[in-house]
Design a protein around this motif. Structure first.
Motif, PDB file in Angstrom:
ATOM      1  N   SER A 485      44.077  26.663  41.389  1.00  0.00           N
ATOM      2  CA  SER A 485      43.781  26.303  42.781  1.00  0.00           C
ATOM      3  C   SER A 485      43.050  27.455  43.445  1.00  0.00           C
ATOM      4  N   GLN A 486      42.960  27.430  44.757  1.00  0.00           N
ATOM      5  CA  GLN A 486      42.082  28.331  45.499  1.00  0.00           C
ATOM      6  C   GLN A 486      42.493  29.793  45.376  1.00  0.00           C
ATOM      7  N   VAL A 487      41.508  30.650  45.106  1.00  0.00           N
ATOM      8  CA  VAL A 487      41.692  32.097  45.019  1.00  0.00           C
ATOM      9  C   VAL A 487      40.733  32.758  46.000  1.00  0.00           C
ATOM     10  N   GLU A 488      41.255  33.724  46.772  1.00  0.00           N
ATOM     11  CA  GLU A 488      40.374  34.523  47.626  1.00  0.00           C
ATOM     12  C   GLU A 488      40.609  36.002  47.380  1.00  0.00           C
ATOM     13  N   GLY A 489      41.805  36.488  47.677  1.00  0.00           N
ATOM     14  CA  GLY A 489      42.062  37.905  47.537  1.00  0.00           C
ATOM     15  C   GLY A 489      42.134  38.339  46.086  1.00  0.00           C
ATOM     16  N   CYS A 490      41.494  39.476  45.786  1.00  0.00           N
ATOM     17  CA  CYS A 490      41.594  40.048  44.446  1.00  0.00           C
ATOM     18  C   CYS A 490      41.335  41.544  44.529  1.00  0.00           C
ATOM     19  N   VAL A 491      41.825  42.280  43.528  1.00  0.00           N
ATOM     20  CA  VAL A 491      41.599  43.718  43.440  1.00  0.00           C
ATOM     21  C   VAL A 491      41.731  44.109  41.976  1.00  0.00           C
ATOM     22  N   VAL A 492      40.974  45.129  41.558  1.00  0.00           N
ATOM     23  CA  VAL A 492      41.024  45.591  40.174  1.00  0.00           C
ATOM     24  C   VAL A 492      41.538  47.024  40.138  1.00  0.00           C
ATOM     25  N   ASP A 493      42.500  47.258  39.250  1.00  0.00           N
ATOM     26  CA  ASP A 493      42.970  48.604  38.930  1.00  0.00           C
ATOM     27  C   ASP A 493      42.073  49.117  37.816  1.00  0.00           C
ATOM     28  N   ASP A 494      41.054  49.884  38.169  1.00  0.00           N
ATOM     29  CA  ASP A 494      40.060  50.323  37.189  1.00  0.00           C
ATOM     30  C   ASP A 494      40.681  51.151  36.071  1.00  0.00           C
ATOM     31  N   GLU A 495      41.563  52.092  36.438  1.00  0.00           N
ATOM     32  CA  GLU A 495      42.124  53.002  35.443  1.00  0.00           C
ATOM     33  C   GLU A 495      42.943  52.262  34.387  1.00  0.00           C
ATOM     34  N   ASN A 496      43.631  51.185  34.786  1.00  0.00           N
ATOM     35  CA  ASN A 496      44.482  50.442  33.863  1.00  0.00           C
ATOM     36  C   ASN A 496      43.881  49.113  33.431  1.00  0.00           C
ATOM     37  N   ALA A 497      42.637  48.848  33.845  1.00  0.00           N
ATOM     38  CA  ALA A 497      41.922  47.624  33.455  1.00  0.00           C
ATOM     39  C   ALA A 497      42.754  46.371  33.729  1.00  0.00           C
ATOM     40  N   ARG A 498      43.213  46.241  34.973  1.00  0.00           N
ATOM     41  CA  ARG A 498      44.009  45.079  35.378  1.00  0.00           C
ATOM     42  C   ARG A 498      43.358  44.415  36.587  1.00  0.00           C
ATOM     43  N   LEU A 499      43.191  43.124  36.491  1.00  0.00           N
ATOM     44  CA  LEU A 499      42.737  42.330  37.625  1.00  0.00           C
ATOM     45  C   LEU A 499      43.937  41.644  38.258  1.00  0.00           C
ATOM     46  N   PHE A 500      44.092  41.806  39.565  1.00  0.00           N
ATOM     47  CA  PHE A 500      45.104  41.067  40.328  1.00  0.00           C
ATOM     48  C   PHE A 500      44.373  40.088  41.237  1.00  0.00           C
ATOM     49  N   PHE A 501      44.821  38.849  41.256  1.00  0.00           N
ATOM     50  CA  PHE A 501      44.220  37.886  42.180  1.00  0.00           C
ATOM     51  C   PHE A 501      45.316  36.990  42.756  1.00  0.00           C
ATOM     52  N   GLY A 502      45.096  36.558  43.992  1.00  0.00           N
ATOM     53  CA  GLY A 502      46.081  35.740  44.685  1.00  0.00           C
ATOM     54  C   GLY A 502      45.698  34.274  44.660  1.00  0.00           C
ATOM     55  N   GLU A 503      46.514  33.466  43.989  1.00  0.00           N
ATOM     56  CA  GLU A 503      46.366  32.018  44.101  1.00  0.00           C
ATOM     57  C   GLU A 503      47.162  31.629  45.335  1.00  0.00           C
ATOM     58  N   GLU A 504      46.499  31.186  46.377  1.00  0.00           N
ATOM     59  CA  GLU A 504      47.054  31.192  47.727  1.00  0.00           C
ATOM     60  C   GLU A 504      48.409  30.504  47.836  1.00  0.00           C
ATOM     61  N   ASP A 505      48.625  29.414  47.103  1.00  0.00           N
ATOM     62  CA  ASP A 505      49.880  28.675  47.225  1.00  0.00           C
ATOM     63  C   ASP A 505      50.960  29.134  46.249  1.00  0.00           C
ATOM     64  N   LEU A 506      50.580  29.904  45.220  1.00  0.00           N
ATOM     65  CA  LEU A 506      51.529  30.220  44.146  1.00  0.00           C
ATOM     66  C   LEU A 506      51.967  31.677  44.123  1.00  0.00           C
ATOM     67  N   GLY A 507      51.042  32.613  44.326  1.00  0.00           N
ATOM     68  CA  GLY A 507      51.412  34.017  44.261  1.00  0.00           C
ATOM     69  C   GLY A 507      50.314  34.862  43.654  1.00  0.00           C
TER      70      GLY A 507
END
Length: 647
Positions: A485-507
């Motif tokens: 479903s819809q995703v807007e917010g996201c951020v990447v931890d460059d040092e640890n190569a991790r993408l975090f993204f928020g699926e607005e209704d789920l987490g």
């Protein structure tokens, strides 16, 4: 104020027993009542009465056109007075046993603040003037509200325009700072706040009793609590019992009590007044119903034994909020009205951190650039840019690049920060997405990548290449990640190569980028929207990097708070909200979309870093949306986080 109860001849007998709304009364409730005691006030033209507890003793406050502010005992004897000409008043009991009073004088066209306290010397109560707000139109209703550690006053004019003021204590003078405007229409005659649900109640005879959120950081959610059809054409004297939060009204020849949890069911209890009276205020006291009769200038005591009710508990709210933290500064409002400001990013000036910049999107107009005082220093009218992110780069001309998703012409805008700290627009590159929405950048070795979400539900990885002249930069899609479903917010931890993204209704989801690039990884849900720690919508995400540790910060939009997690997202740390900074004139924040955070030392105000959040409702006074600047040091202290000054 004349009160009339209109009933047709066909139901006259029933009306004598049950009133005009047709509900059934017991004989005691239906009989006409005479006051058991009447205390004359001596032609003082009393306009309003408010019961208060002063140092544990029950007292009465009166607004008098001829004698000003009067403090009486329950027998009608004057204990203290402040000369003047008053039409309206409100009172709030304080933790130190004193009473805060707001009173409106039409002759002076001002609301004045007073404090009443009982001196320790054993002398009579003293009334102390605190401050005032002048040049006001005639006011028809005043009522206090307590929100967090602050006191608000609602003042509604005869023209139907209301204002919420924040009470600002001062050494010499207290002040009333405007928070927001509220429009009701004419003929409001009383207001009160239900402290359990934090609802503002308005008595307005053309409509009925109106209920709306007292908290300026929430949607108003106006509701018609009781209609004029139920009350008749003449009602007022609204008062809320502090202990049970039942509401009392004078309606026609009736004094009525309502259960605020079931007000539409009609009055829970009532009595009928046998003679013509004009009750403008009423309150319950130890089995007696005390009424201020405006026509007779008298206090009337009626025997009253309404059914006992237990104390109400506050409704269970969503989310656990650990603290309220004031912002240190705020940006100028965006130019566009309505839902316009959206997502910020922070550029840390490596040579002069105090000259760092804040980028903020106006999603109806373009990109704004602010300094750390919140002053607008540059604006780029490039269209409906939604999200923005920044990364430092190694380049002969530029120190850093900022990328923003553009929904006017579906694509990505690129901006460069040159060696002097000025921002330059490098142009837009179109993308084959229906609606570019969220965006975050990722440094992978020498490569600069952007993750861009399509509002229809997918994340796209794109590679950005900038030549030495900066003009003919390239954007190439390199990967795609489907989401539910819809995703807007996201951020990447460059040092640890991790993408975090928020699926607005789920987490919040976490993706191992190295494993994803190798073709063997799927996202993991690490922070679920559980309606307690994190409440949907899940919006902005930011990473506070402190050496090998740090925190993931998430906008919990559903309860106007911010959730803090460990850097890997596995451990919930706590919640906090932004409260008002009354000394700096900065309001709280709510409905935050985007946020950005850095751990860099940016000077005296932000020695341990800076959090920037979008504010969905910009108050004190009402204005277009903006961004709030919060010192990480204040967050650390409020949540008792470990101290760290690591960059």
């Amino acid at each position: 104020m004349k009160r009339t109860c209109f009933c047709t001849a066909g139901i006259l007998l029933g009306a004598l027993l049950s009133g005009c709304d047709g509900t059934s009364d017991t004989p005691l409730q239906g009989e006409k009542k005479l006051p058991r005691q009447e205390i004359a006030l001596g032609a003082i033209k009393a306009e309003q009465m408010v019961p208060v507890q002063l140092d544990g003793r029950q007292r009465l406050l009166l607004a008098s056109e001829r004698r000003g502010l009067l403090l009486l005992d329950w027998g009608g004897d004057t204990l203290a007075a402040q000369a003047g000409n008053l039409e309206q008043l409100a009172a709030q009991e304080q933790a130190d046993g004193s009473v805060l009073v707001a009173a409106y004088s039409d002759a002076q066209a001002q609301i004045s603040l007073y404090r009443i306290r009982q001196p320790s010397s054993g002398e009579g109560p003293a009334i102390q003037y605190l401050g005032s707000r002048s040049d006001l139109p005639p006011q028809s209703a005043l009522c206090f509200s307590r929100q967090g550690n602050h006191t608000q006053l609602f003042a509604i004019g005869e023209d139907g325009l209301g204002h919420e003021y924040l009470i600002k204590p001062g050494i010499r003078q207290w002040a009333l700072i405007e928070v927001r405007s509220l429009y009701f229409g004419e003929q409001v005659n009383a207001c009160a706040v239900d402290v359990i649900t934090q609802r503002l109640l308005i008595s307005q005879p053309p409509l009925g009793v109106i209920s709306l959120n007292a908290d300026a950081e929430k949607d108003e959610e106006r509701k018609l609590l009781i209609s004029t059809a139920q009350l008749g054409e003449d009602f007022g004297g609204l008062w809320v019992e502090p202990a049970t939060n039942h509401m009392w009204l004078a309606a026609g020849d009736q004094l009525q009590r309502y259960d605020l949890q079931a007000a539409d069911a009609g009055p829970q209890w009532r009595i009928h007044i046998a003679q013509a009276h004009n009750p403008v205020s009423l309150a319950l006291l130890d089995g007696s119903l005390l009424v201020l009769d405006n026509d007779r200038d008298a206090l009337l005591y009626f025997d009253a034994s309404p059914p006992l009710s237990g104390l109400r508990e506050a409704p269970s709210g969503t989310g656990v909020v650990a603290a309220r933290i004031p912002a240190r500064a705020q940006t100028q409002p965006v130019v566009s009205a309505g839902d316009a400001a959206d997502d910020p990013a922070i550029w840390v000036n490596p040579e002069a951190p105090e000259n760092s910049l804040i980028f903020g999107t106006d999603k109806k107009r373009g990109l704004n650039v602010y300094d750390l005082s919140g002053r607008l220093v540059q604006h780029f009218a490039v269209g409906r840019v939604n999200n923005v992110d920044i990364r430092p780069i190694t380049h002969p001309r530029y120190r850093a690049l900022a990328a923003a998703s553009n929904r006017t012409t579906p694509g990505v805008d690129l901006f460069a920060i040159d060696r002097s700290g000025r921002v330059e627009h490098l142009g837009l590159r179109s993308v084959s997405l229906q609606d570019p929405y969220g965006l975050c950048l990722y440094r992978n070795g020498n490569d600069l990548l952007a993750w861009v979400s399509d509002k229809v539900g997918a994340l796209h990885q794109m590679k950005i290449q900038v030549p030495e002249d900066g003009q003919n930069w390239q954007l190439h899609q390199s990967a795609r990640l489907d989401v539910g479903s819809q995703v807007e917010g996201c951020v990447v931890d460059d040092e640890n190569a991790r993408l975090f993204f928020g699926e607005e209704d789920l987490g919040v989801w976490r993706l191992d980028l190295d494993a994803f690039d190798a073709g063997g990884a799927r996202p993991q849900l690490v922070a679920e929207a559980d309606e307690e720690n994190l409440v949907a919508d899940v919006e902005g995400l930011g990473l506070y990097r402190a050496g090998d540790s740090g925190y993931l910060v998430v906008s919990s939009q559903g309860n106007d708070s911010y959730a803090l997690y460990s850097r890997d997202g596995n451990e919930f740390i706590g919640n906090f909200r932004l409260g008002p900074n009354i000394h700096a004139g900065i309001d709280a924040s709510s409905e935050t979309d985007g946020l950005a955070v850095t751990s860099a030392n940016l000077g005296a105000e932000y020695p341990q870093g800076l959090l920037v959040v979008q504010d969905g409702r910009n108050r004190m006074p009402d204005a277009a949306q903006n961004f709030k600047l919060v010192s990480w040091q204040d967050i650390r202290e409020a949540l008792a986080l470990p101290d760290t000054n690591e960059p």
